[in-house]
Motif scaffolding. Structure first.
Motif, mmCIF file in Angstrom:
data_model
loop_
_atom_site.group_PDB
_atom_site.id
_atom_site.type_symbol
_atom_site.label_atom_id
_atom_site.label_comp_id
_atom_site.label_asym_id
_atom_site.label_seq_id
_atom_site.Cartn_x
_atom_site.Cartn_y
_atom_site.Cartn_z
ATOM 1 N N MET A 188 -56.542 -24.877 -89.159
ATOM 2 C CA MET A 188 -55.394 -25.118 -90.046
ATOM 3 C C MET A 188 -55.253 -26.617 -90.292
ATOM 4 O O MET A 188 -54.636 -27.023 -91.266
ATOM 5 N N HIS A 189 -55.796 -27.421 -89.371
ATOM 6 C CA HIS A 189 -55.933 -28.861 -89.596
ATOM 7 C C HIS A 189 -57.384 -29.106 -90.016
ATOM 8 O O HIS A 189 -58.307 -28.900 -89.218
ATOM 9 N N GLY A 190 -57.568 -29.540 -91.267
ATOM 10 C CA GLY A 190 -58.913 -29.579 -91.849
ATOM 11 C C GLY A 190 -59.878 -30.512 -91.157
ATOM 12 O O GLY A 190 -61.100 -30.342 -91.259
ATOM 13 N N ASP A 191 -59.389 -31.512 -90.442
ATOM 14 C CA ASP A 191 -60.286 -32.452 -89.763
ATOM 15 C C ASP A 191 -60.454 -32.115 -88.280
ATOM 16 O O ASP A 191 -60.921 -32.949 -87.510
ATOM 17 N N GLU A 192 -60.060 -30.912 -87.882
ATOM 18 C CA GLU A 192 -60.324 -30.432 -86.516
ATOM 19 C C GLU A 192 -61.276 -29.259 -86.672
ATOM 20 O O GLU A 192 -60.891 -28.097 -86.623
ATOM 21 N N MET A 193 -62.565 -29.591 -86.864
ATOM 22 C CA MET A 193 -63.474 -28.651 -87.517
ATOM 23 C C MET A 193 -64.227 -27.714 -86.584
ATOM 24 O O MET A 193 -64.815 -26.739 -87.036
ATOM 25 N N ARG A 245 -59.574 -33.790 -93.971
ATOM 26 C CA ARG A 245 -58.251 -34.312 -93.649
ATOM 27 C C ARG A 245 -57.418 -33.256 -92.947
ATOM 28 O O ARG A 245 -57.677 -32.069 -93.045
ATOM 29 N N ARG A 246 -56.419 -33.745 -92.238
ATOM 30 C CA ARG A 246 -55.555 -32.867 -91.438
ATOM 31 C C ARG A 246 -54.753 -31.910 -92.319
ATOM 32 O O ARG A 246 -54.673 -30.723 -92.065
ATOM 33 N N SER A 247 -54.167 -32.462 -93.359
ATOM 34 C CA SER A 247 -53.197 -31.717 -94.152
ATOM 35 C C SER A 247 -53.884 -30.824 -95.170
ATOM 36 O O SER A 247 -55.103 -30.857 -95.343
ATOM 37 N N TYR A 295 -57.007 -22.155 -83.409
ATOM 38 C CA TYR A 295 -57.988 -23.149 -82.949
ATOM 39 C C TYR A 295 -57.738 -24.539 -83.565
ATOM 40 O O TYR A 295 -57.682 -24.666 -84.785
ATOM 41 N N HIS A 296 -57.672 -25.531 -82.692
ATOM 42 C CA HIS A 296 -57.483 -26.932 -83.103
ATOM 43 C C HIS A 296 -58.485 -27.822 -82.369
ATOM 44 O O HIS A 296 -59.305 -27.344 -81.594
ATOM 45 N N GLY A 297 -58.353 -29.132 -82.561
ATOM 46 C CA GLY A 297 -59.148 -30.103 -81.821
ATOM 47 C C GLY A 297 -58.369 -31.402 -81.723
ATOM 48 O O GLY A 297 -57.312 -31.551 -82.338
ATOM 49 N N GLY A 298 -58.911 -32.346 -80.946
ATOM 50 C CA GLY A 298 -58.224 -33.623 -80.751
ATOM 51 C C GLY A 298 -57.638 -33.745 -79.360
ATOM 52 O O GLY A 298 -57.163 -34.801 -78.949
ATOM 53 N N VAL A 379 -55.254 -23.454 -79.215
ATOM 54 C CA VAL A 379 -56.467 -23.765 -78.465
ATOM 55 C C VAL A 379 -56.985 -25.123 -78.929
ATOM 56 O O VAL A 379 -57.501 -25.252 -80.037
ATOM 57 N N GLU A 380 -56.821 -26.129 -78.089
ATOM 58 C CA GLU A 380 -57.323 -27.462 -78.403
ATOM 59 C C GLU A 380 -58.710 -27.577 -77.776
ATOM 60 O O GLU A 380 -58.857 -27.637 -76.560
ATOM 61 N N LEU A 381 -59.746 -27.593 -78.620
ATOM 62 C CA LEU A 381 -61.114 -27.360 -78.163
ATOM 63 C C LEU A 381 -61.777 -28.567 -77.510
ATOM 64 O O LEU A 381 -62.630 -28.409 -76.639
#
Ligand SMILES: [Zn+2]
Length: 503
Positions: A188-193, A245-247, A295-298, A379-381
């Motif tokens: 859902m955050h485009g830069d957390e791929m 990008r995130r947004s 699913y996210h990242g960072g 889930v922060e990967l």
């Protein structure tokens, strides 16, 4: 029956069909992968907001102030706060006297954990699919596994890309009539791929493992599994890191765009972003989604509700629902099979209550939990939002068992069928609540089936049919560990009843 673990050795991988994504590393380039590459991010037209850090001073109320004003905070440390800023916002913070700087964009190739990086590098077969490659792959799977997977678009992004949601479940003549819905939503955050290749790998393992792997076959036959590999295709920008990008394309952070319970928002889609609306309408149409993973990242942590504090736009150091022990246990189902999460030095056992980390308002997970009775974890990967190919492979491999174990949690707790017992035994559309806990679930009106995650214990269960004010209470309902056995809750008579059914 569930003791068998999925192979984690890449050489034993069941999948071999990611031809579109296969990444082979030219030997001549290999040396350059040993060092992380990084650049200082700057806002551009394509990426109007990028990652920055602002220093905290002892005793200041900067975090409280930024929260109150709904700045886009993405991490909180003792010394600094990370957030996404436009150039204008960056300048404004500077003018307010704060020390602020852009963060570096890292592309890290590997983390020393799985194997020697040389061996990993040779094997790496993972990269980021373009939107078209992802679409083509989903369609190929529909052709190849027509009885197991359906793919539908549940909406379109701001720029008109389809929001694909894959439904994977066994044939009608296998497993039960009523299957709990468990969903996975990535990026859902485009830069957390990294979540997108992980979600595609998950789908492929469910399909290729069906009929081959006992655990996967049972899971597919008994669960309605939904996977959305890419919720923000505009921000993802075809997996091309510098463009991502995130947004979304309206520069809105989608994980702040859902109705906020603490801020008193109505549960309506009115005025929300198309990607947000798509998820809200999809969930509402399912009657009851039991679990979702987001699913996210960072960061490297599993974050569970509640994100919001009781008072709108504040920080409170932790926000605990009556289901806190259950939510933590479900988060642990993801974290336990993942060595790096389990060994986290920042978060105990790799999991955290959302607000204990930092509060955000309008997150998908809090909306799902508070408004829909769906348990969702974030889930922060990995600390790297855009891992290089070898680290990406490591992330996919180390989360494979977690995707299975988490989905399997959709079968633990209390399960049953609610029927009207005036002689006809027809299924009843009803709300099921559990004394001393917080969220309610709905029965499926067609089968009367419901599923309510619960820790083992003895509970009082209240069932209220949709068309009446009558509440039927079933006392001393015992919930055991492991896969729940369905029970029949037969409603007798009218009015408040206190009954204990033997079934
Ligand atoms: Zn995120």
């Amino acid at each position: 029956m569930f003791a068998r673990r999925l192979p984690i050795d890449p050489r034993n991988r069941v999948h071999s069909r990611f031809r579109g994504f296969i990444f082979s590393v030219p030997v001549l380039l290999a040396a350059s992968f040993l060092t992380p590459s990084s650049t200082i991010a700057q806002p551009t037209e394509q990426r109007p907001s990028v990652a920055a850090a602002v220093d905290r001073q002892q005793g200041d109320n900067l975090l409280e102030q930024l929260t109150k004003e709904r700045w886009d905070i993405t991490d909180v440390f003792d010394e600094e706060i990370h957030l996404y800023l436009s150039q204008e916002e960056f300048d404004r913070l500077g003018e307010m006297g704060h020390s602020v700087r852009w963060l570096e964009d890292h592309t890290v190739e590997w983390v020393e954990w799985l194997e020697k990086p040389d061996a990993l590098r040779e094997k790496s077969q993972f990269s980021y699919p373009t939107f078209q490659e992802m679409t083509d792959q989903l369609n190929d799977w529909v052709d190849e596994f027509p009885g197991l997977i359906q793919v539908e678009s549940v909406g379109q992004s701001v720029q008109g890309r389809e929001l694909w949601f894959a439904r994977i479940t066994g044939p009608d003549n296998e497993g039960p009539d009523f299957r709990p819905v468990v969903s996975h939503v990535a990026t859902m955050h485009g830069d957390e791929m990294a979540g997108t290749p992980l979600a595609m790998d998950f789908i492929e393992r469910l399909l290729a493992g069906y009929g081959e792997d006992e655990e996967i076959t049972w899971l597919v036959n008994n669960t309605e599994i939904w996977v959305m590999p890419l919720m923000n295709p505009d921000g993802y920008a075809d997996g091309i890191a510098p463009n991502s990008r995130r947004s979304n394309a309206n520069n809105i952070d989608l994980n702040r765009n859902f109705p906020s319970w603490a801020c008193g928002d109505q549960d309506t889609t009115s005025g929300r972003q198309p990607e947000t609306v798509a998820i809200m309408e999809w969930s509402a149409a399912r009657n009851q989604v039991v679990l979702q993973a987001n699913y996210h990242g960072g960061a490297l942590v599993i974050n569970y509700p509640l994100d919001e504090c009781a008072t709108c736009n504040t920080q409170c150091g932790g926000s605990y629902s009556a289901d806190e022990p259950l939510l933590r246990e479900i988060a642990l189902a993801w974290a336990r099979p993942n060595q790096r999460l389990s060994n986290s030095t920042r978060f105990t056992d790799g999991v955290t209550n959302g607000a204990e980390w930092y509060s955000i308002y309008g997150s998908m997970q809090d909306w799902h939990f508070r408004f829909r009775g769906t348990v969702e974890v974030t889930v922060e990967l990995d600390n790297n939002k855009i891992p290089g190919s070898t680290l990406l492979e490591q992330i996919v491999l180390e989360n494979r068992q977690s995707t299975i174990d988490y989905t399997m949690w959709g079968h633990q707790g209390l399960r049953g069928y609610v029927i009207n017992n005036h002689g006809d035994g027809v299924p009843v559309a009803a709300t099921v609540s559990v004394e001393g806990t917080e969220f309610n679930v709905r029965t499926d009106p067609v089968t009367g089936g419901f599923h309510r995650p619960l820790l083992p214990g003895t509970y009082s269960v209240m069932i209220q049919p949709e068309d009446t004010d009558d509440v039927y209470t079933f006392r001393n309902v015992v919930v055991n560990e492991g896969i729940a056995t369905p029970r029949t809750f037969a409603l007798h008579g009218t009015g408040y009843l206190d009954v204990w059914m033997i079934y």
